[in-house]
Design an enzyme around this catalytic site. Structure first.
Site, mmCIF file in Angstrom:
data_model
loop_
_atom_site.group_PDB
_atom_site.id
_atom_site.type_symbol
_atom_site.label_atom_id
_atom_site.label_comp_id
_atom_site.label_asym_id
_atom_site.label_seq_id
_atom_site.Cartn_x
_atom_site.Cartn_y
_atom_site.Cartn_z
ATOM 1 C CB SER A 69 -0.981 0.088 1.215
ATOM 2 O OG SER A 69 -1.833 0.899 1.132
ATOM 3 C CG ASP B 181 -6.173 -2.916 -4.052
ATOM 4 O OD1 ASP B 181 -6.878 -2.250 -3.334
ATOM 5 O OD2 ASP B 181 -4.703 -2.860 -3.743
ATOM 6 C CG HIS C 10 -5.400 -2.398 -0.343
ATOM 7 N ND1 HIS C 10 -4.663 -1.975 -1.301
ATOM 8 C CD2 HIS C 10 -4.844 -1.772 0.981
ATOM 9 C CE1 HIS C 10 -3.824 -0.957 -0.654
ATOM 10 N NE2 HIS C 10 -3.957 -0.746 0.438
#
Ligand SMILES: [Ca+2]
Length: 503
Positions: free
Chosen positions: A182, A393, A432
């Site tokens: 991320s 995601d 994610h």
């Protein structure tokens, strides 16, 4: 010592000996007096096995070995206030350093990731990126803190942590790695682009490398939905949409297994779900069809003509009432409030898609964005980069990753150079940084170790999916643009029945 017969180099080493002796084999507590440039060591404490309680936690973390815990505050500029921690196993050190990354605007030490690295025998380090808290308000009036968040905190941490490790063990790390997802993936790319000598190997998960583009997309969708409740999709409707997408595109990869191996081939039009009458149920209104189209659609930076990625078909189960995830919306809003416009009262309704994508990118000027495709210095130095991204995601579009990989290949020209140093693994059905319907557990650290330390490039990486703790599907992840193709024999839940092929 054999080293003393080595000529001029030996003289240099001999001059360094007093410093080395001062800290060689020293106890953890003595590191409190270690001199670091522009830094203060605030803690140097031996922690017994199993006796570490992570800050904010009520209980001791189980399974941790004994380690030396060092905390420091780095001040590369007068306005900087960068906290770092460095943890070093008291015994059984694997001679390596693993630095771990952060999430969103998160200003805090990543204790959980440090613990995972420590358990594997690594010395490990993490930074709060130079501010406290998980929002962008720190940026107002503090341009140096924005730079610290953008890249400087990680780079300074890399240097300081290597010094601390060398002082404690009387030897620096043999290999240094970065592992983040991320925002941590963005930090990864920034290091590869800007500081090619900091790490020998880098893992970049779901990188928010187009930080301002993602901010713009999340805000663009939020603007359309926040004051337009009839256009929102309810959870049953996103599930309906997801089922229809999978139904339409599952078989395009040659196997109906509930996963879309390459969503870029999926040209699903949400209009097939449009209600045929005003009182119909189990369908989408025309306004909701437009919402789905908006979430999938790319925007464009009108000045650079670079696509600003939308979400991929298959991500629907992660959508929220305002489109992208709450974190994507909050991070995007903060980017415009506190960094682009310097106006804490700025609201998503003020977003102008014609001007604000380019404005945000220009205002950033490459501080947080990690878009530079020139990885040549990193590659020339022998660095290895593994990037991964879940195709489902809903927080950072996976198309950021494929776009960047393609831009690197285009920039470096020689098609053979890039895969020898940089491989991207797209993960069908993963959300994610993990989760989702597809196989989503894998060992990127092990794959990177093999590549960096033994020259064994990852031709595929095993991924597992579990339900209630029981593995029910394994599948190879393949270096992009290859995908895992069913060989035609064996169980479709077994990795051995698949091979990586270009399609
Ligand atoms: Ca499929």
């Amino acid at each position: 010592m054999r080293i003393l017969a080595a000529g001029a180099g030996a003289l240099l080493l001999a001059m360094l000996v007093p410093g080395r002796m001062l800290h060689a084999g020293t106890s953890c507590g003595a590191l409190a007096t270690l001199a670091l440039p522009n830094a203060t060591i605030t803690l140097a404490q031996a922690v017994d096995a199993g006796r570490f309680t992570p800050p904010g936690s009520a209980a001791e973390a189980s399974g941790l070995p004994a380690f030396c815990r060092v905390a420091a505050t780095l001040k590369p500029t007068p306005d900087s206030d960068i906290k770092i921690e460095v943890w070093m196993p008291s015994s059984g050190w694997n001679s390596k350093l693993q630095a771990v990354g952060n999430g969103a605007f998160n200003g805090s030490i990543s204790y959980a990731a440090m613990m995972m690295a420590l358990v594997r025998g690594y010395a490990t380090t993490s930074t709060d990126t130079g501010h406290v808290g998980n929002n962008g308000s720190f940026a107002v009036g503090h341009p140096e803190k924005v730079i610290d968040f953008g890249w400087r905190a990680v780079h300074e941490m890399a240097a300081a942590s290597k010094t601390v490790v060398a002082a404690y063990y009387d030897a620096g790390p043999k290999y240094s790695y970065w592992n983040g997802c991320s925002a941590g993936g963005r930090q990864a790319m920034k290091e590869a682009q800007r500081f090619p000598a900091d790490f020998d190997g880098i893992i970049a998960g779901a990188p928010g490398l187009d930080w301002t583009g993602r901010a713009a997309q999340a805000v663009r969708v939020a603007k359309a939905l926040e004051k337009n409740e009839p256009a929102r999709l309810s959870p049953p409707q996103t599930q309906l949409l997801h089922r229809a997408v999978v139904q339409a595109c599952d078989a395009l990869d040659g196997l109906k297994d509930g996963l879309i191996a390459d969503p870029t081939r999926c040209t699903f039009d949400p209009a097939v779900l449009q209600c045929q009458s005003a009182d119909a149920t189990g369908c989408l209104t025309p306004a909701q069809v437009e919402t789905a189209r908006l979430i999938y659609s790319p925007a464009e930076n009108p000045k650079t003509k670079r696509a600003i990625s939308g979400l991929a078909p298959g991500s629907e189960l992660g959508w929220t009432a305002t489109g992208w995830t709450a974190s994507a919306r909050a991070t995007g809003l903060d980017q415009f409030r506190f960094i682009v416009f310097n106006d804490p009262g700025w609201d998503v309704q003020q977003f102008n898609v014609e001007s604000d994508i380019a404005r945000a990118e220009e205002r950033d000027g490459g501080t947080i964005n990690a878009l530079d495709p020139n990885l040549k210095p990193f590659i020339d130095r022998g660095g290895k980069l593994i990037q991964y991204h879940g195709w489902s995601d809903p927080q950072i579009s996976p198309l950021n990753s494929t776009q960047y990989y393609t831009r690197v290949r285009d920039a470096l020209g020689d098609a053979a150079v890039v895969p020898n140093a940089y491989r991207l693994f797209m993960v069908p059905g993963m959300g994610h940084c993990g989760g989702g319907e597809g196989p989503n557990a894998f060992d990127m650290v092990g794959a990177l170790e093999q590549w960096v330390e033994h020259g064994k490039a990852p031709n595929q990486i095993l991924a597992l999916h579990s339900t209630n703790g029981v593995v029910d599907r394994t599948r190879p992840l393949c270096p992009y643009p290859q995908v895992a193709v069913y060989t035609g024999t064996g169980s479709t839940d077994e990795a051995a029945s698949f091979e990586c092929r270009s399609r």
